[in-house]
Design a protein around this motif. Structure first.
Motif, short mmCIF file in Angstrom:
data_model
loop_
_atom_site.label_atom_id
_atom_site.label_comp_id
_atom_site.label_asym_id
_atom_site.label_seq_id
_atom_site.Cartn_x
_atom_site.Cartn_y
_atom_site.Cartn_z
N PRO A 10 1.02 -1.24 -0.05
CA PRO A 10 -0.04 0.07 -0.07
C PRO A 10 0.83 1.16 -0.04
O PRO A 10 0.56 2.26 -0.58
N HIS A 27 -7.13 8.52 -5.30
CA HIS A 27 -6.04 8.37 -4.21
C HIS A 27 -6.49 8.82 -2.69
O HIS A 27 -6.16 7.86 -1.83
N LYS A 61 -8.45 5.93 -1.20
CA LYS A 61 -7.86 4.81 -0.81
C LYS A 61 -7.15 5.16 0.41
O LYS A 61 -6.92 4.28 1.51
N GLU A 62 -6.62 6.34 0.73
CA GLU A 62 -5.75 6.66 2.05
C GLU A 62 -6.90 6.65 2.95
O GLU A 62 -6.78 6.05 4.18
N ILE A 67 -8.35 2.86 3.42
CA ILE A 67 -7.70 1.80 3.38
C ILE A 67 -6.37 1.99 4.16
O ILE A 67 -6.01 1.22 5.24
N SER A 126 -13.72 3.91 -3.33
CA SER A 126 -12.96 3.45 -2.17
C SER A 126 -12.58 2.06 -2.31
O SER A 126 -12.35 1.35 -1.38
N GLY A 175 -9.81 -1.05 -3.99
CA GLY A 175 -8.57 -1.66 -3.72
C GLY A 175 -7.44 -0.88 -3.77
O GLY A 175 -7.56 0.30 -4.47
N MET A 176 -6.08 -1.20 -3.42
CA MET A 176 -4.71 -0.33 -3.61
C MET A 176 -4.51 -0.66 -5.04
O MET A 176 -3.40 0.14 -5.64
#
Length: 196
Positions: free
Chosen positions: A78, A128, A131-132, A135, A192, A194-195
């Motif tokens: 990640p 981005h 994701k931050e 996750i 939202s 996965g990475m």
């Protein structure tokens, strides 16, 4: 929620509003309406200083190394994905700055490149941030020991003070408010997923 993570997520809210501004500017340009050069320059300055130098600086200089201390590799995984996306964002910003210089020197066709770079940046950073927030930050909160968070908060405050300061931060927030009124755009859809 850890105060240091709240700081980063508060930054994200301001950045997301600027991404809406960029999309509003793109809509204006696409409709053949004028976008003030001073507003484009101000948006670029915000991106370089608030989003990259200060916010990404807190992540790259402090959060990611703290995650490394508890086993998250800097390459791959990640953290590696976030660093790669920071680099992609900087490439869009470089393209945006170059296109603005071409517009300034009289090349009106470069407005298309301004729009393309602004749109690419807004799309990338919107995903981005999702994701931050959804996750990476929860992973960090689970993995980093409580005592380390107090140190991170102090270090975040120091970086923000050195790189931007409270008055400049307030100025950027006011700038975003003004530009959002001048160049309204719909809310961005933030995946939202996965990475990868």
């Amino acid at each position: 929620m850890k105060p240091a993570i709240k700081d980063l997520m508060d930054d994200h809210q301001v950045i997301l509003r600027m991404l809406r501004v960029l999309n509003g500017m793109r809509l204006c340009l696409g409709e053949g309406r004028t976008v003030a050069m001073a507003d484009l320059d101000a948006a670029l300055d915000f991106i370089k200083t608030f989003a990259d130098f200060c916010h990404h600086g807190k992540e790259e200089d402090l959060l990611f190394p703290a995650m490394g201390e508890v086993g998250f590799p800097r390459e791959g995984g990640p953290v590696g994905v976030m660093l790669m996306e920071h680099a992609q964002g900087r490439a869009f910003v470089k393209s945006l700055a170059a296109a603005l210089e071409r517009v300034r020197s009289g090349e009106s066709a470069a407005l298309e490149d301004v729009s393309r770079a602004a749109g690419g940046y807004a799309s990338l950073l919107s995903a981005h941030i999702g994701k931050e927030d959804n996750i990476l930050y929860p992973m960090a909160m689970d993995a980093i020991p409580a005592a380390r968070w107090d140190i991170l908060k102090d270090e975040f405050d120091r970086i923000e003070s050195e790189r931007m300061g409270p008055a400049r931060r307030a100025g950027y927030v006011s700038l975003v408010d003004r530009l959002l009124t001048a160049y309204p755009a719909p809310e961005l859809v933030r995946p939202s997923g996965g990475m990868c």
